[in-house]
Design a protein around this motif. Structure first.
Motif, mmCIF file in Angstrom:
data_model
loop_
_atom_site.group_PDB
_atom_site.id
_atom_site.type_symbol
_atom_site.label_atom_id
_atom_site.label_comp_id
_atom_site.label_asym_id
_atom_site.label_seq_id
_atom_site.Cartn_x
_atom_site.Cartn_y
_atom_site.Cartn_z
ATOM 1 N N GLY A 121 0.830 -1.205 0.000
ATOM 2 C CA GLY A 121 0.000 0.000 0.000
ATOM 3 C C GLY A 121 0.859 1.247 0.000
ATOM 4 O O GLY A 121 2.004 1.226 -0.444
ATOM 5 N N GLU A 122 0.310 2.332 0.518
ATOM 6 C CA GLU A 122 1.023 3.608 0.540
ATOM 7 C C GLU A 122 1.754 3.803 1.859
ATOM 8 O O GLU A 122 1.222 3.504 2.928
ATOM 9 N N LEU A 123 2.959 4.323 1.744
ATOM 10 C CA LEU A 123 3.732 4.762 2.905
ATOM 11 C C LEU A 123 3.988 6.242 2.737
ATOM 12 O O LEU A 123 4.269 6.710 1.624
ATOM 13 N N PHE A 124 3.913 6.975 3.835
ATOM 14 C CA PHE A 124 4.166 8.412 3.814
ATOM 15 C C PHE A 124 5.427 8.670 4.621
ATOM 16 O O PHE A 124 5.483 8.352 5.807
ATOM 17 N N VAL A 125 6.437 9.228 3.949
ATOM 18 C CA VAL A 125 7.744 9.403 4.569
ATOM 19 C C VAL A 125 8.119 10.882 4.571
ATOM 20 O O VAL A 125 8.400 11.457 3.514
ATOM 21 N N PRO A 126 8.139 11.517 5.760
ATOM 22 C CA PRO A 126 8.592 12.910 5.818
ATOM 23 C C PRO A 126 10.044 12.982 5.327
ATOM 24 O O PRO A 126 10.876 12.151 5.709
ATOM 25 N N PHE A 127 10.329 13.956 4.480
ATOM 26 C CA PHE A 127 11.662 14.056 3.888
ATOM 27 C C PHE A 127 12.612 14.802 4.834
ATOM 28 O O PHE A 127 13.092 15.899 4.553
ATOM 29 N N VAL A 128 12.832 14.198 5.996
ATOM 30 C CA VAL A 128 13.737 14.722 7.022
ATOM 31 C C VAL A 128 14.328 13.551 7.791
ATOM 32 O O VAL A 128 13.791 12.436 7.759
ATOM 33 N N ASP A 129 15.427 13.823 8.531
ATOM 34 C CA ASP A 129 15.934 12.844 9.487
ATOM 35 C C ASP A 129 14.881 12.692 10.572
ATOM 36 O O ASP A 129 14.222 13.681 10.904
ATOM 37 N N PRO A 130 14.640 11.588 11.125
ATOM 38 C CA PRO A 130 15.295 10.288 10.979
ATOM 39 C C PRO A 130 14.616 9.364 9.967
ATOM 40 O O PRO A 130 14.908 8.178 9.930
ATOM 41 N N TYR A 131 13.713 9.898 9.141
ATOM 42 C CA TYR A 131 12.920 9.053 8.252
ATOM 43 C C TYR A 131 13.575 8.786 6.902
ATOM 44 O O TYR A 131 13.347 7.745 6.308
ATOM 45 N N VAL A 132 14.379 9.727 6.421
ATOM 46 C CA VAL A 132 15.138 9.515 5.189
ATOM 47 C C VAL A 132 16.598 9.377 5.598
ATOM 48 O O VAL A 132 17.213 10.316 6.096
ATOM 49 N N LEU A 133 17.133 8.174 5.406
ATOM 50 C CA LEU A 133 18.479 7.872 5.878
ATOM 51 C C LEU A 133 19.542 8.214 4.843
ATOM 52 O O LEU A 133 20.627 8.659 5.196
ATOM 53 N N SER A 134 19.227 7.974 3.567
ATOM 54 C CA SER A 134 20.176 8.330 2.507
ATOM 55 C C SER A 134 19.450 8.399 1.177
ATOM 56 O O SER A 134 18.418 7.759 0.985
ATOM 57 N N VAL A 135 20.024 9.200 0.282
ATOM 58 C CA VAL A 135 19.488 9.350 -1.074
ATOM 59 C C VAL A 135 20.645 9.112 -2.029
ATOM 60 O O VAL A 135 21.698 9.741 -1.908
ATOM 61 N N ASP A 136 20.456 8.182 -2.954
ATOM 62 C CA ASP A 136 21.481 7.882 -3.959
ATOM 63 C C ASP A 136 20.808 7.937 -5.323
ATOM 64 O O ASP A 136 20.253 6.944 -5.802
ATOM 65 N N THR A 137 20.841 9.133 -5.935
ATOM 66 C CA THR A 137 20.165 9.296 -7.221
ATOM 67 C C THR A 137 20.823 8.452 -8.304
ATOM 68 O O THR A 137 20.138 7.958 -9.198
ATOM 69 N N ALA A 138 22.141 8.267 -8.216
ATOM 70 C CA ALA A 138 22.839 7.469 -9.225
ATOM 71 C C ALA A 138 22.381 6.010 -9.185
ATOM 72 O O ALA A 138 22.222 5.367 -10.219
ATOM 73 N N ALA A 139 22.157 5.485 -7.981
ATOM 74 C CA ALA A 139 21.699 4.104 -7.829
ATOM 75 C C ALA A 139 20.183 3.993 -7.932
ATOM 76 O O ALA A 139 19.642 2.886 -7.985
ATOM 77 N N GLY A 140 19.488 5.133 -7.922
ATOM 78 C CA GLY A 140 18.037 5.119 -8.037
ATOM 79 C C GLY A 140 17.315 4.696 -6.773
ATOM 80 O O GLY A 140 16.202 4.186 -6.836
ATOM 81 N N VAL A 142 16.414 5.434 -2.408
ATOM 82 C CA VAL A 142 16.393 6.238 -1.195
ATOM 83 C C VAL A 142 16.114 5.265 -0.047
ATOM 84 O O VAL A 142 15.198 4.451 -0.122
ATOM 85 N N VAL A 143 16.953 5.313 0.986
ATOM 86 C CA VAL A 143 16.772 4.447 2.148
ATOM 87 C C VAL A 143 15.927 5.198 3.162
ATOM 88 O O VAL A 143 16.281 6.326 3.554
ATOM 89 N N VAL A 144 14.807 4.581 3.555
ATOM 90 C CA VAL A 144 13.863 5.259 4.431
ATOM 91 C C VAL A 144 13.524 4.403 5.647
ATOM 92 O O VAL A 144 13.657 3.176 5.623
ATOM 93 N N ALA A 145 13.076 5.073 6.679
ATOM 94 C CA ALA A 145 12.534 4.438 7.882
ATOM 95 C C ALA A 145 11.208 5.150 8.164
ATOM 96 O O ALA A 145 11.144 6.037 9.005
ATOM 97 N N PRO A 146 10.160 4.795 7.420
ATOM 98 C CA PRO A 146 8.884 5.489 7.555
ATOM 99 C C PRO A 146 8.320 5.375 8.972
ATOM 100 O O PRO A 146 8.501 4.353 9.622
ATOM 101 N N PRO A 147 7.633 6.411 9.441
ATOM 102 C CA PRO A 147 7.029 6.353 10.780
ATOM 103 C C PRO A 147 6.086 5.144 10.923
ATOM 104 O O PRO A 147 6.045 4.547 11.981
#
Length: 151
Positions: A121-140, A142-147
């Protein structure tokens, strides 16, 4: 002068530009020279457009989309991303398990929220720490820890 309502009320991206592209619904964009730009009310920029001489001509532009070419956009700072680049990414959890593609970025009053649409289903992830751990546009990815997953 025309007032342009900005997607990001804090944006200064229309200040100092030389031209814009205006696009009406179901029409091709057309390039128009910007004679002068200035800040307007909060969330707006004012543009004086070449050839725009009457209030009626300005009114005819209502509801048109204002587009910029990439070279006119401000340089991004570390940790900043264009929305279009985030929409190309797949969200994964800390273990590398795929959660789904980022389908949408919703601007809220506080922080942008990534909408991930996957099998669960849908996950909503605020684009801030601690929910977005890393973004790698080259690898396509984003590592997330959704609430929702922390509960």
């Amino acid at each position: 002068m025309v007032a342009v309502t900005l997607d990001d009320p804090e944006s200064e991206s229309l200040l100092g530009i030389r031209y814009v592209h205006l696009r009406a619904t179901d029409a091709a964009p057309r390039r128009i020279v910007v004679v002068r730009s200035a800040p307007g009310r909060k969330g707006q920029s004012l543009l004086q457009l070449e050839g725009l001489t009457t209030p009626e001509a300005a009114e005819a532009l209502r509801d048109q989309e204002v587009l910029l070419e990439e070279e006119q956009l401000p340089k991004l700072q570390p940790g900043e991303y264009w929305e279009r680049d985030l929409l190309r990414l797949t969200a994964v959890d800390e273990a590398g398990q795929e959660l789904g593609p980022i389908a949408e970025v919703v601007d809220t009053a506080d922080v942008p929220v990534l909408v991930v649409r996957g099998k669960a289903g849908e996950l909503f992830v605020p684009f801030v720490d601690p929910y977005v751990l890393s973004v790698d546009t080259a690898a396509g990815k984003v590592v997330v820890a959704p609430p929702e997953m922390a509960e």
